[in-house]
Write an enzyme that holds these catalytic residues in place. Structure first.
Site, mmCIF file in Angstrom:
data_model
loop_
_atom_site.group_PDB
_atom_site.id
_atom_site.type_symbol
_atom_site.label_atom_id
_atom_site.label_comp_id
_atom_site.label_asym_id
_atom_site.label_seq_id
_atom_site.Cartn_x
_atom_site.Cartn_y
_atom_site.Cartn_z
ATOM 1 C CD GLU A 181 -41.513 91.444 -17.480
ATOM 2 O OE1 GLU A 181 -41.646 90.992 -18.604
ATOM 3 O OE2 GLU A 181 -41.111 92.294 -17.166
ATOM 4 C CE LYS A 189 -44.309 81.587 -21.565
ATOM 5 N NZ LYS A 189 -43.803 81.388 -23.151
ATOM 6 N NE ARG A 236 -36.966 79.638 -26.988
ATOM 7 C CZ ARG A 236 -36.213 78.583 -26.194
ATOM 8 N NH1 ARG A 236 -34.834 78.393 -26.781
ATOM 9 N NH2 ARG A 236 -35.878 77.993 -25.533
ATOM 10 N NE ARG A 249 -35.216 75.153 -19.650
ATOM 11 C CZ ARG A 249 -36.178 75.579 -20.439
ATOM 12 N NH1 ARG A 249 -37.214 76.800 -19.906
ATOM 13 N NH2 ARG A 249 -36.575 75.432 -21.607
HETATM 14 P P1 ATP Z 1 -41.935 78.056 -23.785
HETATM 15 O O1 ATP Z 1 -42.499 77.205 -24.950
HETATM 16 O O2 ATP Z 1 -42.743 78.151 -22.903
HETATM 17 O O3 ATP Z 1 -42.050 79.490 -24.399
HETATM 18 P P2 ATP Z 1 -39.830 78.123 -24.082
HETATM 19 O O4 ATP Z 1 -38.686 77.061 -24.784
HETATM 20 O O5 ATP Z 1 -39.560 78.829 -25.771
HETATM 21 O O6 ATP Z 1 -40.741 78.057 -23.270
HETATM 22 P P3 ATP Z 1 -38.518 79.514 -21.836
HETATM 23 O O7 ATP Z 1 -37.427 79.854 -21.290
HETATM 24 O O8 ATP Z 1 -38.192 78.237 -20.920
HETATM 25 O O9 ATP Z 1 -39.424 79.328 -22.891
HETATM 26 O O10 ATP Z 1 -40.175 80.685 -21.412
HETATM 27 C C1 ATP Z 1 -40.141 82.091 -22.032
HETATM 28 C C2 ATP Z 1 -40.600 82.090 -23.208
HETATM 29 O O11 ATP Z 1 -41.625 83.211 -22.912
HETATM 30 C C3 ATP Z 1 -39.478 83.050 -23.795
HETATM 31 O O12 ATP Z 1 -38.779 82.389 -24.767
HETATM 32 C C4 ATP Z 1 -40.396 84.032 -24.292
HETATM 33 O O13 ATP Z 1 -40.607 83.812 -25.893
HETATM 34 C C5 ATP Z 1 -41.430 83.740 -24.399
HETATM 35 N N1 ATP Z 1 -42.036 85.663 -23.497
HETATM 36 C C6 ATP Z 1 -43.196 86.214 -23.650
HETATM 37 N N2 ATP Z 1 -42.993 87.307 -22.491
HETATM 38 C C7 ATP Z 1 -42.433 86.983 -21.899
HETATM 39 C C8 ATP Z 1 -41.960 88.113 -20.562
HETATM 40 N N3 ATP Z 1 -43.046 88.905 -20.571
HETATM 41 N N4 ATP Z 1 -40.896 87.424 -20.132
HETATM 42 C C9 ATP Z 1 -39.714 87.020 -20.541
HETATM 43 N N5 ATP Z 1 -40.270 86.464 -21.609
HETATM 44 C C10 ATP Z 1 -41.399 86.447 -22.429
#
Ligand code: ATP
Length: 621
Positions: free
Chosen positions: A263, A265, A285, A434
């Site tokens: 998917e 991001k 979040r 994670r």
């Molecule tokens: P980052 O700063 O890379 O977003 P993070 O620590 O906030 O990191 P992670 O769980 O590491 O969060 O990365 C996934 C994040 O990406 C999710 O928190 C979500 O907000 C975002 N995201 C965007 N598109 C998607 C998707 N299609 N599926 C899942 N998560 C997604």
């Protein structure tokens, strides 16, 4: 239960006794708890009085707490301030001042956990005019009945400077130990916690109805679920090998492998949507309720999603209807506001791109495989992919080869997305963890450092020249050691902020300034001003390097897992514990959607360091 019983354990925790010993002590406390007490004890140990989605926070200003100390100790404001200065900690100051107050000892009634918790709750919940006096009165009532060491803990608790060193995982193990004599129930208790974001309520249920009731917990609308988090890998190839069921290149063994879902991001705000009947709520979040910011999305959700009861998750992102493109993060960010919501909603319309289904009409989807969750989600959202949609479902493809995955990645990046999230088709929703069920690959990975890092500000420098005016010249920052619940320094960075932002940021940090290095911070660098580790910022850097001055991932003496134990490199000189640091760090943005404990962990930093080495190895081949 007597509050003094809990204080003994808190004091042990603050002394940083071993985790095993703390778990045992806490479990002994739990053994004597009624269900209601178990809830209160759990919350106090977590350093909270209500789960985040209730929006009830204590955070009393030092000044108010000092007034209560004045009243109870009979000392003047000046004397209290002088003792605070001398001790460097308001809890220690309260302990000393109350120890001098012998004559009141007879009038005291012994404090119970219930009384302390209830007054804390009232302090946090009281708002509006005259509330400050009321807060001071409630605190003074507790202090007047407190022993000096109890007063120390009470003051640290209300001002947010109590650091217990017992993370939620310790409390979970202690709950398990108190019921079964071992950690055998921990995983189930943790699952329940991740689904409810309310460990106090889980503890109460455990003590009232037993473990079966805890195991039967399923998602419930308006109880936010801890978000699943994504792992990182360095390339499309590595992702396919990990979760795609094979390592074939295009045209190779692709036919036989199951592949993974990929998917886009999206770079906006992560939102969990909870709906029951006509009530719709959004949670951040960090599990805070943020519905008031998105009335437009709430209306659209009701129209477009055919469900009476549902919990799902997605990313809200600014959208330009005319061009059909997403807006940059900075524009989307402007929707995060308390005032002028309706006007901004006109100016910057949002699209909510859903990517997860967690619960639907009585059925727990977190335990179903991704492919089923997605299939159902697509059925529930009307007109997904249609023009002018406010609610959409993230487009996805199945990639069986690295080349297919790379193609989707390139397309996503060319349309302005941050990268992709690859998902294991068979994996459950990994609430609060994670795991490799989700793997992110970002466009920044092709740069020198594989990802930005979310660090916690632990102090600041006054700066020189023009910057002196704003009181902010640089920031000392840390990553989070989630195993030992400590913040360990990783970078000193220039702010990179505009003047207006700098003034605002200086005032934010001023409010959490403390007189000495907080107990849970490890740093040999000394900033001009220490702050409580609360504010998270996202930084970019050229690379991760070994550092003689930063202590992140450095050897921590016996039992600590330092960077050298991970076989990352040659290690420092004899007896020297080298840490890791960010080279040329630059501030990207504030991450106010993250609590300090959600910042990049020391373990993640070590992984990024490994990724960096791997990608260098590959590029030099
Ligand atoms: P980052 O700063 O890379 O977003 P993070 O620590 O906030 O990191 P992670 O769980 O590491 O969060 O990365 C996934 C994040 O990406 C999710 O928190 C979500 O907000 C975002 N995201 C965007 N598109 C998607 C998707 N299609 N599926 C899942 N998560 C997604």
């Amino acid at each position: 239960m007597k509050f003094s019983r809990l204080v003994l354990v808190f004091e042990e925790m603050e002394k940083k006794s071993s985790r095993l010993a703390i778990t045992h002590d806490v479990s002994e406390v739990f053994k004597t708890c009624s269900p209601k007490e178990a809830k209160r004890v759990t919350r106090l140990m977590e350093g909270i009085i209500a789960p985040p989605h209730e929006g009830i926070e204590l955070g009393m200003a030092d000044k108010l707490a000092m007034r209560a100390i004045e009243i109870v100790s009979g000392k003047s404001g000046k004397e209290v301030a002088a003792t605070y200065r001398k001790k460097g900690d308001l809890g220690d100051a309260a302990e000393e001042l109350l120890a001098q107050r012998r004559q009141h000892a007879l009038a005291k009634s012994e404090l119970s956990v219930e009384k302390v918790y209830d007054n804390f709750y009232k302090i946090a919940a009281s708002g509006g005019g005259g509330s400050q006096d009321h807060k001071v009165k409630l605190l003074a009532e507790l202090l007047s009945n407190a022993e000096p060491n109890e007063a120390k803990i009470i003051i640290r608790f209300v001002t947010g400077s109590l650091r217990l060193g017992a993370g939620e995982s310790t409390i979970i193990d202690a709950l398990s130990e108190s019921r079964s004599g071992s950690k055998e129930l921990s995983d189930e208790i943790e699952r329940a916690f991740n689904l409810t974001s309310d460990l106090g309520a889980v503890a109460e249920l455990l003590f009232e109805k037993g473990m079966q009731a805890v195991s039967a917990i399923k998602p419930k609308p308006f109880n936010p679920i801890k978000p699943a988090l994504a792992e990182r890998l360095e390339s499309a190839q590595a992702i396919i090998e990990k979760i795609g069921g094979g390592g074939g290149s295009e045209g190779g063994a692709a036919g036989g492998v199951r592949g993974c879902s990929v998917e886009g991001k999206f770079d906006g705000f992560r939102l969990a949507v909870h709906k029951k009947g006509s009530r719709v709520e959004f949670y951040s979040r960090r599990q805070e309720r943020v519905t008031h910011m998105f009335p437009d999305l709430a209306e659209a959700f009701k129209k477009q999603v055919a469900a009476d009861e549902i919990i799902c998750e997605g990313e809200a992102i600014g959208f330009n209807d005319a061009t059909g493109t997403f807006l940059p993060f900075q524009d989307t960010m402007q929707r995060k506001r308390k005032h002028g919501v309706a006007e901004k909603a006109e100016e910057i319309p949002l699209k909510l791109v859903l990517f997860e289904l967690l619960y639907f009409d009585g059925v727990d989807y977190t335990q179903k495989p991704y492919r089923e969750r997605r299939e159902k989600l697509l059925k529930l959202v009307k007109n997904a992919g249609g023009k002018g949609n406010r609610i959409d479902v993230a487009p996805a493809v199945i990639a069986k080869t690295a080349a297919q995955l790379q193609r989707f990645f390139d397309e996503s990046v060319s349309t302005g997305l941050e990268g992709i999230v690859a998902k294991d088709l068979e994996a459950e929703y990994t609430a609060g963890a994670r795991k490799f069920a989700w793997i992110k690959l970002k466009k920044s990975y092709s740069e020198k450092l594989a990802d930005t890092v979310d660090v916690v500000v632990i102090g600041y420098y006054y700066g020189k020249g023009k910057r002196t005016e704003f009181g902010l010249g640089g920031l000392l920052t840390a990553v989070y050691d989630d195993k030992h619940q400590r913040f360990r320094s990783v970078a000193k960075i220039g702010t990179g902020l505009s003047e207006a932002q700098m003034t605002e940021f200086a005032s934010t940090l001023g409010k959490i300034a403390v007189k000495k290095k907080p107990d849970d911070v490890d740093s040999v660098m000394e900033p001009d001003v220490w702050v409580k580790p609360r504010v998270v910022i996202e930084v970019n850097a050229d690379e991760i390097t070994r550092s003689p001055i930063h202590v992140a991932a450095a050897e921590k003496g016996k039992g600590g897992k330092g960077v050298d134990e991970t076989n990352i490199g040659a290690g420092g000189g004899e007896g020297e514990a080298e840490g890791l640091a960010l080279r040329f760090p630059r501030l990207v943005r504030l991450r106010d959607d993250k609590a300090a404990e959600q910042a990049t962990t020391e373990r993640e930093l070590i992984k990024l360091f490994e990724l960096q080495r791997k990608s260098r190895g590959q590029s030099s081949e």
